[in-house]
Design a protein around this motif. Structure first.
Motif, PDB file in Angstrom:
ATOM      1  N   UNK A 101      30.827  39.779  37.897  1.00  0.00           N
ATOM      2  CA  UNK A 101      32.014  38.958  37.668  1.00  0.00           C
ATOM      3  C   UNK A 101      32.733  39.372  36.390  1.00  0.00           C
ATOM      4  N   UNK A 102      34.049  39.576  36.464  1.00  0.00           N
ATOM      5  CA  UNK A 102      34.816  39.864  35.247  1.00  0.00           C
ATOM      6  C   UNK A 102      35.146  38.572  34.510  1.00  0.00           C
ATOM      7  N   UNK A 145      38.574  52.000  33.476  1.00  0.00           N
ATOM      8  CA  UNK A 145      38.025  51.257  34.613  1.00  0.00           C
ATOM      9  C   UNK A 145      38.899  50.083  35.030  1.00  0.00           C
ATOM     10  N   UNK A 146      40.131  50.055  34.579  1.00  0.00           N
ATOM     11  CA  UNK A 146      40.986  48.898  34.841  1.00  0.00           C
ATOM     12  C   UNK A 146      41.170  48.648  36.336  1.00  0.00           C
ATOM     13  N   UNK A 147      41.314  49.688  37.139  1.00  0.00           N
ATOM     14  CA  UNK A 147      41.516  49.487  38.576  1.00  0.00           C
ATOM     15  C   UNK A 147      40.284  48.868  39.225  1.00  0.00           C
ATOM     16  N   UNK A 148      39.096  49.313  38.815  1.00  0.00           N
ATOM     17  CA  UNK A 148      37.859  48.757  39.365  1.00  0.00           C
ATOM     18  C   UNK A 148      37.723  47.289  39.004  1.00  0.00           C
ATOM     19  N   UNK A 207      38.020  43.249  41.478  1.00  0.00           N
ATOM     20  CA  UNK A 207      37.160  42.074  41.502  1.00  0.00           C
ATOM     21  C   UNK A 207      37.935  40.769  41.321  1.00  0.00           C
ATOM     22  N   UNK A 208      39.211  40.892  41.002  1.00  0.00           N
ATOM     23  CA  UNK A 208      40.026  39.692  40.798  1.00  0.00           C
ATOM     24  C   UNK A 208      40.117  38.885  42.086  1.00  0.00           C
ATOM     25  N   UNK A 209      40.084  37.569  41.941  1.00  0.00           N
ATOM     26  CA  UNK A 209      40.219  36.638  43.070  1.00  0.00           C
ATOM     27  C   UNK A 209      39.094  36.807  44.091  1.00  0.00           C
ATOM     28  N   UNK A 247      32.744  46.297  46.386  1.00  0.00           N
ATOM     29  CA  UNK A 247      34.162  45.929  46.358  1.00  0.00           C
ATOM     30  C   UNK A 247      34.888  46.586  45.200  1.00  0.00           C
ATOM     31  N   UNK A 248      34.201  46.704  44.060  1.00  0.00           N
ATOM     32  CA  UNK A 248      34.828  47.301  42.881  1.00  0.00           C
ATOM     33  C   UNK A 248      34.707  48.818  42.858  1.00  0.00           C
TER      34      UNK A 248
END
Length: 236
Positions: free
Chosen positions: A31-32, A72-75, A79-81, A106-107
């Protein structure tokens, strides 16, 4: 001239943390979050009490704090939402969350074994901190509507893994801030650090002056599995 305003959030900017934990069925959650700060080898994490991550942390007493770089911003955004909770809590349903049972897949990230906890590390993150939960503090418990909904987890780091390229030249235990480029969340948007603006007088204090007994405790932490290597998203 200052304006008096009432923003919905006060996320003025903190590093993004990917918190990895173990679910009750043995699978892994990732989880971010970005409400975190460090003091010595302790970290405070502000989390919604009903989410899967704090549930896992309360049950197992452990986690790994994985710090992504700007690369790693795209990864992280993938995970958002998403949530490991099934069914999705009503509050998250209203915000558009969906259940995702395999957060690592997913990430597009890789789970690798930790040394002192069962929760996995994120291989791609340049900083990985294995930690134990030492205390849980309620936030806004003085408000009848908010009581029990937000908690602050005090965790004690007991193993620090850092990419060798982030270390100061010729130093074994010192991270070079000019090489470290953490992903930053500010008002729900992603940012990174720019170049150093000014030398700090605080930076003249030797890091050894900040050492606490937690470092000695970390050395005595029992080893869960030191074999390393990639994991499936099921605990093994």
């Amino acid at each position: 001239m200052h304006a008096t305003i009432e923003p919905g959030i006060l996320y003025f900017g903190t590093p993004v943390v990917l918190v990895s934990t173990v679910n009750a069925d043995g699978s892994f959650n990732l989880a971010p979050m970005s409400s975190a700060f460090w003091l010595g080898w302790r970290c405070m994490l502000g989390l919604a009490a009903g989410s899967k991550t704090p549930q896992n942390m309360r049950r197992t007493g452990e986690c790994v704090l994985n710090l992504p770089s700007v690369d790693l911003v795209a990864a992280v955004d993938r995970l958002a939402l998403t949530t490991g909770s099934d069914p999705v809590p009503a509050m998250k349903q209203r915000k558009g969350y969906r259940h995702e049972p395999d957060k690592f897949a997913a990430a597009g990230l890789t789970a690798v074994r930790s040394e002192t906890v069962a929760a996995p590390r994120v291989a791609e993150c340049p900083v990985q901190l294995e930690a134990r939960v030492e205390a849980v503090h309620g936030i806004a418990d003085d408000d009848a509507l908010l009581k029990g909904h937000i908690q602050c987890f005090e965790v004690r780091v007991q193993r620090v893994h850092v990419e060798a390229g982030l270390l100061m030249d010729g130093a074994r235990d010192h991270i070079d801030p000019d090489k470290w480029r953490p992903l930053i969340m500010s008002f729900q948007q992603f940012y990174g650090l720019g170049p150093r603006l000014h030398d700090s007088r605080l930076g003249t204090i030797p890091e050894a002056a900040y050492r606490t007994p937690d470092i000695d405790r970390a050395r005595k932490a029992p080893t869960a599995d030191a074999s390393g290597g990639e994991l499936t998203t099921r605990a093994v």
